[in-house]
Scaffold this motif. Structure first.
Motif: not given
Length: 91
Positions: A53-71
């Motif tokens: 569940a966490l990895t899914s939310v993290l990947d969605k955050a990258v897709k929307t530009g909220v978090l950086k890919r490297g982070t």
């Protein structure tokens, strides 16, 4: 106070983006805490589902530009290592 119409629009747009970003970051933090609690407790199955569940939310955050890919890659890697270190339940 904004001086132009475009500046007024930017103020409104920035407020919307800030609200969205803070909501996503809050959700990531909550899921991270839940995952860490489960991994410390040693429940591998529950921690595994929380990790997914966490990895899914993290990947969605990258897709929307909220978090950086490297982070996100770094966080996912460290959480995955933690998951593999959890001892399997004794059968």
């Amino acid at each position: 106070m904004p001086n132009t119409k475009s500046a007024e629009r930017r103020v409104r747009s920035n407020a919307r983006k800030q609200a969205r970003n803070s909501a996503v970051k809050s959700r990531v933090t909550t899921l991270e805490k839940k995952y860490l609690d489960l991994s410390r407790a040693g429940s591998k199955d529950a921690a595994g589902s929380a990790f997914r569940a966490l990895t899914s939310v993290l990947d969605k955050a990258v897709k929307t530009g909220v978090l950086k890919r490297g982070t996100v890659d770094r966080k996912k890697s460290r959480h995955a290592v933690r998951l593999t270190k959890i001892a399997a339940p004794a059968a």
